[in-house]
Design a protein around this motif. Structure first.
Motif, PDB file in Angstrom:
ATOM      1  N   ALA A   1       0.827  -1.221   0.000  1.00  0.00           N
ATOM      2  CA  ALA A   1       0.000   0.000   0.000  1.00  0.00           C
ATOM      3  C   ALA A   1       0.852   1.259   0.000  1.00  0.00           C
ATOM      4  N   LYS A   2       2.043   1.210   0.595  1.00  0.00           N
ATOM      5  CA  LYS A   2       2.878   2.416   0.678  1.00  0.00           C
ATOM      6  C   LYS A   2       3.267   2.907  -0.709  1.00  0.00           C
ATOM      7  N   TYR A   3       3.443   1.983  -1.702  1.00  0.00           N
ATOM      8  CA  TYR A   3       3.828   2.423  -3.045  1.00  0.00           C
ATOM      9  C   TYR A   3       2.699   3.232  -3.688  1.00  0.00           C
ATOM     10  N   ILE A   4       1.466   2.758  -3.530  1.00  0.00           N
ATOM     11  CA  ILE A   4       0.333   3.443  -4.156  1.00  0.00           C
ATOM     12  C   ILE A   4       0.110   4.800  -3.498  1.00  0.00           C
ATOM     13  N   GLU A   5       0.163   4.860  -2.145  1.00  0.00           N
ATOM     14  CA  GLU A   5      -0.080   6.129  -1.462  1.00  0.00           C
ATOM     15  C   GLU A   5       1.023   7.130  -1.708  1.00  0.00           C
ATOM     16  N   ASN A   6       2.259   6.679  -1.926  1.00  0.00           N
ATOM     17  CA  ASN A   6       3.342   7.613  -2.247  1.00  0.00           C
ATOM     18  C   ASN A   6       3.295   8.059  -3.705  1.00  0.00           C
ATOM     19  N   HIS A   7       2.656   7.265  -4.554  1.00  0.00           N
ATOM     20  CA  HIS A   7       2.622   7.597  -5.985  1.00  0.00           C
ATOM     21  C   HIS A   7       1.433   8.494  -6.327  1.00  0.00           C
ATOM     22  N   ILE A   8       0.285   8.225  -5.697  1.00  0.00           N
ATOM     23  CA  ILE A   8      -0.933   8.988  -6.004  1.00  0.00           C
ATOM     24  C   ILE A   8      -1.113  10.046  -4.925  1.00  0.00           C
TER      25      ILE A   8
ATOM     26  N   THR B   1      11.921   1.309  -5.010  1.00  0.00           N
ATOM     27  CA  THR B   1      12.647   0.209  -4.366  1.00  0.00           C
ATOM     28  C   THR B   1      11.915  -0.133  -3.080  1.00  0.00           C
ATOM     29  N   ALA B   2      12.554  -0.917  -2.230  1.00  0.00           N
ATOM     30  CA  ALA B   2      11.874  -1.372  -1.025  1.00  0.00           C
ATOM     31  C   ALA B   2      11.434  -0.214  -0.140  1.00  0.00           C
ATOM     32  N   GLU B   3      12.265   0.819  -0.009  1.00  0.00           N
ATOM     33  CA  GLU B   3      11.949   1.911   0.903  1.00  0.00           C
ATOM     34  C   GLU B   3      12.118   3.281   0.275  1.00  0.00           C
ATOM     35  N   GLU B   4      12.369   3.413  -1.028  1.00  0.00           N
ATOM     36  CA  GLU B   4      12.650   4.705  -1.635  1.00  0.00           C
ATOM     37  C   GLU B   4      11.954   4.831  -2.982  1.00  0.00           C
TER      38      GLU B   4
ATOM     39  N   ASN C   1      15.933  11.048  -5.025  1.00  0.00           N
ATOM     40  CA  ASN C   1      15.292   9.957  -4.300  1.00  0.00           C
ATOM     41  C   ASN C   1      14.700  10.490  -3.001  1.00  0.00           C
ATOM     42  N   THR C   2      13.583   9.911  -2.633  1.00  0.00           N
ATOM     43  CA  THR C   2      12.919  10.254  -1.365  1.00  0.00           C
ATOM     44  C   THR C   2      12.492   8.972  -0.661  1.00  0.00           C
ATOM     45  N   SER C   3      12.496   9.053   0.661  1.00  0.00           N
ATOM     46  CA  SER C   3      12.051   7.890   1.448  1.00  0.00           C
ATOM     47  C   SER C   3      10.536   7.764   1.373  1.00  0.00           C
ATOM     48  N   LEU C   4      10.064   6.517   1.360  1.00  0.00           N
ATOM     49  CA  LEU C   4       8.628   6.268   1.269  1.00  0.00           C
ATOM     50  C   LEU C   4       7.966   6.512   2.618  1.00  0.00           C
ATOM     51  N   LYS C   5       6.820   7.173   2.583  1.00  0.00           N
ATOM     52  CA  LYS C   5       6.035   7.389   3.793  1.00  0.00           C
ATOM     53  C   LYS C   5       5.225   6.137   4.122  1.00  0.00           C
ATOM     54  N   VAL C   6       4.905   5.986   5.370  1.00  0.00           N
ATOM     55  CA  VAL C   6       4.125   4.821   5.815  1.00  0.00           C
ATOM     56  C   VAL C   6       2.675   4.962   5.311  1.00  0.00           C
ATOM     57  N   ALA C   7       2.128   3.849   4.813  1.00  0.00           N
ATOM     58  CA  ALA C   7       0.750   3.873   4.295  1.00  0.00           C
ATOM     59  C   ALA C   7      -0.240   4.115   5.424  1.00  0.00           C
TER      60      ALA C   7
END
Length: 1105
Positions: free
Chosen positions: A498-505, A615-618, A635-641
């Protein structure tokens, strides 16, 4: 000599954007580095160094460098290179190597960030010129500990020692007038007038100038404090004097009140002595009365002895008479008992006669009852015989009973079969109900997951949630499909992704409604936004679907880099939502990788040319520079979903809903069958009851005749028994009369015996009465004697009680005397065994406890009675109470204030003397500071104005202050004018343009150059905002100023160099390989004293001899 030990392709760990070279020819070939002259030739041709100038800069694993060494010249040193090639890295090395803080450069807050990425340690070494021997400062940086280790001339030391050595050479890397890094260029223009003056003093002023300024500020601050203190103490002293004057009358009233209180205290001290004397006199009186009462008790006891003896004699006579009376009573009792026995026998004879008469009466009644029962039985037999004659013949009823029995058995079999089928249907229904409940529970769990999503939406975006509720109730208003907010319609296949979708949209689109029709969206927004005032977002899905659009590259090609999926494959969504996301955010083109992808990210970026990568976290975003065509990545760190972590299997939910419909259909069919069976069972039950009733009626008709015959036979038997049971009443009457006559003869004999016994009993009663009268006379005499004795005893008890009371009163008064004496001694502060001094005694009375005492002589003038003492006490207390509002602490406070007034007067004198001393010191230090400062500012102004005049502009520098006494408000004001039609304006971050501020800053630094006492100055890319004309003018001034004799060392960092500048006297010609490096951009370039050209990830220094 700046010579790279090796080339490296590793990017800087601090740069958020990675630059990748596209032109291999941009790097200097390694074979040309041997063309640079040796350091010895450089030093010989560079002239003398100023004390503290930088002779050598060495770096290892520092920022972009693996290994680099730079040997600058004594005057102008230019560092030239394209952006990102490492020019500012040398500036950072100078700052950190000279004990500067990372914050001075404005790039990072931890020193560990300056070590090259991938390295655990880094090193910076600075060699400073010193006439007594060069000073070599080495700083080793440990990344893991974020810690530095210091060395001076290869010997370990501390940072404090390094700072002291650097300060001794007047090096100030934190002073923007001396050290101006690239990230601090904009801050120079933001310096206030006060900060600019302080930086200028530290930079070019004599060492004592800044110290004098600080002393002045401290003296002035202390002067203000002293003035405030003197003013406060003066005001406080006046208030204290006024307050004491105000309280003076209260103090006099307090002493007047104290005189009354002292008299009250003396009266209260005498009162216990007077009270004691009164109690002592009362004690003597009680003691005398108690002795008299004791003698009276003795006389009363002696008068009771003769009376006691007479009472005892009469008591013995009474006992003898009572014994005789008791004997007569016994004889009377025995005679009475015999009389009673005779009476009992007579009563029993009477009772026997009565029993004989009752038995005869019972037999007569029994005979009458027998005759009546015989008559009734005969009548009943006659009635039964008549009914038997009328009863029909019932032998033809048995076939009907058998037919009904067969029908009843058949109905019961059908009923049992129907009830079995009902039980089977019930079991089937219970099974279906259990299945329905399980399916409902599963659907409820899915609904709970959807409710969790809706709760998150309601908590974070209340307006969007309200709009969802409105949409669910008004779907009929729309022509085409309308999807709820994307965050509700998206269903993650795995909530870990879920974190990938929330960081992308973006969140705005995640809460947006998706429409297929523009008209529907306008209707929705008009109702929700305009009418309901809800803040919601809405988007339109593309007309042609993008939901199934294939990616440009197959996922199998990307798996070698660690990618496992595209974003589109991570979740399910309705077709309009998926189409919109593919069209707007290209989720079908954005791959998702693992930690393996991050480890080889540079290769992935160069080879795949993907624009966005996870990637896994970025998250990585890759762009191509429009100007240099270089690939730049961030590059930016992914936020928690937060919203999409709840996963719902929609396919399984649809399957459960279909299963629930099928169960409900089966339940309906079972209920119909069960109702039909229950109706059939009710019909069979009714038929069974009818058959049973018919059979019962036939059986009753069949058995009625037999029952009548049995009843007639039974009644005939009873009649025969009653006729046989006969009785002879005449014979029974004769026997009863004979027995009664015999009993009466016995009764007459018993009456004669009873009469004789009554006469004997009467004579015994007469004798007993005579004895009782004698006993009564004796008792009367005894009672009279006892009454007299009781009267005497009562008088004795009263006398004894009075004696006891007097004795107790004597003891109480004695104890009270002791307590009053003790209290009186306490009032006079005398101990328990201490005698009253002779000078205080007026008389020596004897008190009950055997001690001698007397009230003090001071009491002679006071009243001697309690009433007089109490009256005087009341009067004095009333007088003392008139002095209201007085506090015992008033006098203490008055005295303390008098002492405090005297102390404050002395302190105020001392403060005024100290204030005069500070003012004298301020006058002296001001003269030593202000005059040289004005001369220094005049020199700066002269040079600054000349520089601006040479550029056909105007500028001036002056010492500015609003109040001459506020030394912390002094500042240097810079005013400039770049156009002839305008007036001079103060240099601020807002009034001038960026280029104008850069020119003004540079010219001010040039004005400080010849006056500067610092060993070197660093200016990093200050010419970036200048136009070409001003840039050329400023550059000529820098060259002319920095290349003069006896000037300090100058480092000028720029990404470019201007062509056509005339050769300076102390300039050097470039070597051939440098000409080849830049000849395609500047064919007429003339070199200066020291020029450094930097290329990407390498460093090279060149000098022409």
């Amino acid at each position: 000599m700046a010579t790279p030990s090796r080339k490296t392709a590793n990017p800087s760990s601090l740069a958020s954007k990675r630059a990748f070279p596209r032109d291999p020819s941009s790097e200097v070939p390694s074979k040309r580095k041997n063309l640079a002259p040796p350091p010895s030739s450089l030093l010989q041709s560079s002239g003398p160094f100023v004390e503290g100038s930088i002779v050598r800069i060495a770096m290892e694993n520092f920022l972009t460098y693996d290994t680099c060494e730079v040997t600058p010249g004594p005057h102008l040193n230019m560092i030239i290179g394209a952006n990102g090639t490492g020019k500012s890295s040398i500036v950072c090395a100078i700052c950190l190597g000279l004990a500067g803080k990372p914050a001075f450069m404005g790039r990072a807050d931890k020193v560990g960030f300056f070590v090259k990425r991938g390295c655990s340690k880094g090193m910076v070494e600075i060699e400073l010129f010193r006439t007594s021997g060069n000073l070599i400062i080495t700083r080793e940086i440990d990344v893991a500990k974020n810690q530095s280790f210091w060395f001076i001339n290869k010997k370990s030391t501390t940072q404090k020692v390094v700072e002291e050595q650097v300060a001794a050479l007047n090096i100030q890397v934190g002073n923007l007038c001396q050290f101006l890094p690239q990230d601090k260029v904009g801050e120079f223009a933001k310096l206030s007038k006060i900060e600019l003056l302080e930086a200028t003093e530290k930079s070019i002023g004599p060492p004592e100038m800044h110290r004098y300024h600080c002393e002045l500020k401290n003296f002035r601050e202390k002067e203000k404090q002293l003035e405030t203190s003197c003013k406060e103490k003066t005001e406080y002293l006046e208030k204290m004097v006024q307050r004491n004057e105000r309280y003076k009358q209260d103090v006099e009233r307090f002493y007047e009140r104290k005189r009354h209180l002292d008299l009250i205290e003396m009266l209260e001290a005498k009162r216990p002595w007077v009270e004691y004397e009164n109690v002592r006199q009362e004690y003597e009186e009680v003691k005398l009365a108690r002795d008299q009462m004791k003698e009276e008790v003795r006389k009363l006891k002696e008068g009771q002895i003769p009376m006691t003896r007479r009472i005892e004699e009469i008591e013995r006579q009474r006992h003898n008479l009572e014994a005789l009376i008791k004997e007569k009573a016994t004889d009377i009792k025995e005679t009475s008992q015999k009389c009673k026995q005779k009476q009992d026998v007579i009563e029993r004879k009477d009772k026997h006669i009565e029993e004989l008469q009752q038995a005869l009466t019972v037999k007569q009644n029994e005979e009458q009852d027998r005759q009546r029962r015989i008559s009734n039985t005969r009548k009943m037999i006659e009635d039964l015989q008549n009914e038997l004659k009328t009863t029909e013949n019932c032998e033809n009823l048995q076939p009907q009973i058998d037919a009904i029995t067969n029908d009843l058995r058949r109905v019961q079999d059908e009923k049992a079969l129907c009830e079995g089928e009902i039980i089977d249907k019930r079991r089937e229904r219970e099974t279906l109900e259990k299945e329905k409940k399980n399916v409902d529970d599963h659907i409820q769990r899915f609904d709970n997951l959807m409710n969790q999503k809706e709760d998150k939406l309601r908590q974070r975006y209340r307006d969007t949630y309200d709009a969802v509720l409105w949409l669910r109730n008004n779907r009929d208003k729309f022509k085409q499909r309308v999807c709820e907010p994307i965050m509700l319609t998206i269903n993650m296949k795995d909530n870990k992704n879920a974190k990938y979708i929330e960081n992308h949209i973006p969140s705005n689109d995640l809460r947006a409604f998706v429409f297929e029709s523009q008209e529907d969206m306008e209707v929705f927004l008009r109702e929700v936004r305009d009418n309901k005032k809800l803040r919601v977002n809405a988007v339109i899905a593309p007309k042609s679907s993008y939901a199934d659009k294939a990616p440009s590259r197959s996922l199998n090609e990307l798996k070698q880099y660690g990618f496992f999926s595209y974003l589109r494959e991570l979740f399910d969504a309705p077709d309009p939502v998926m189409s919109y996301l593919c069209c707007q955010y290209h989720i079908h083109e954005v791959p998702v990788g693992t930690e393996r992808t991050r480890e080889r990210i540079e290769r992935v970026i160069q080879e795949t040319r993907l624009k966005q990568i996870y990637t896994a976290e970025e998250k990585y975003v890759v762009k191509t520079s429009f100007y240099s065509n270089k690939v730049i990545s961030s590059n930016t760190s992914l936020k928690v979903a937060q919203f999409l972590t709840v996963t719902v299997d929609l396919e399984q939910r649809r399957h459960l809903e279909e299963q629930l419909k099928e169960i409900k259909r089966k339940l309906q069919a079972v209920d119909l069958g069960l109702n039909a069976l229950r109706e059939t069972n009710r019909h069979l039950e009714h038929k069974d009851n009818e058959l049973r009733q018919k059979k019962k009626e036939l059986l009753e008709r069949k058995t009625k005749k037999r029952q009548l015959e049995q009843k007639i036979s039974s009644k005939l038997g009873s009649l025969k028994l009653m006729e046989q049971d006969t009785c002879n009443l005449e014979e029974e009457e004769r026997k009863a009369t004979t027995k009664i006559r015999e009993i009466n003869i016995q009764k007459a004999k018993l009456v004669t015996e009873l009469t004789n016994l009554v006469k004997i009993c009467t004579s015994l009663h007469i004798e007993k009465v005579d004895l009782i009268l004698q006993n009564t006379t004796v008792i009367s005499e005894k009672n009279k004697l006892e009454s007299d004795y009781m009267a005497a005893s009562s008088q004795l008890r009263i006398t004894e009680q009075r004696f006891i009371e007097l004795d107790e009163n004597r003891q109480r008064l004695l104890q009270k005397c002791k307590e009053l004496m003790k209290r009186a001694r306490q009032v006079c502060n005398l101990g328990a065994e201490q005698t009253v001094p002779q000078e205080y005694q007026t008389q020596v009375p004897t008190i009950p406890n055997g001690h001698n005492s007397s009230p003090p002589m001071a009491f002679q003038d006071l009243p001697n009675t309690l009433d007089e003492i109490d009256a005087l006490l009341t009067e004095e207390r009333s007088r003392a109470s008139c002095f209201t509002g007085l506090n015992p602490t008033v006098v203490e406070e008055y005295t303390k204030r008098e002492e405090e007034i005297e102390q404050l007067t002395e302190e105020l004198k001392g403060k005024k003397v100290e204030l005069d001393k500070y003012r004298e010191n301020i006058s002296q230090v001001k003269e030593r500071w202000l005059n040289p400062l004005k001369e220094l500012v005049e020199k700066i102004n002269e040079k600054f104005s000349n520089f601006f005049s040479s550029m056909q502009c105007a500028g001036e520098v002056d010492l500015h202050t609003e109040n001459e006494e506020d030394y912390d408000k002094y500042g240097i004001r810079i005013r400039v004018k770049f156009r002839s039609s305008t007036q001079l304006h103060e240099l601020t971050p807002h009034h001038q343009s960026g280029g104008e501020r850069s020119v003004s800053t540079m010219l001010y630094l040039m004005a400080l150059q010849e006056l500067n006492r610092c060993p070197f100055r660093v200016v990093d890319e200050i010419n970036q905002g200048m136009d070409p004309i001003n840039e050329r003018r400023v550059f000529e001034m820098v060259v002319n100023t920095a290349c003069k004799e006896n000037t300090s060392q100058y480092f000028f960092i720029t990404p470019k160099i201007l062509c056509g500048i005339g050769r300076s006297v102390n300039t050097l010609i470039l070597t051939k390989h440098l000409v080849l490096r830049i000849k395609h951009s500047c064919t007429h370039f003339s070199g200066y004293q020291y020029i450094i050209v930097l290329d990407h990830r390498s460093c090279m220094r060149s000098v022409c001899g």
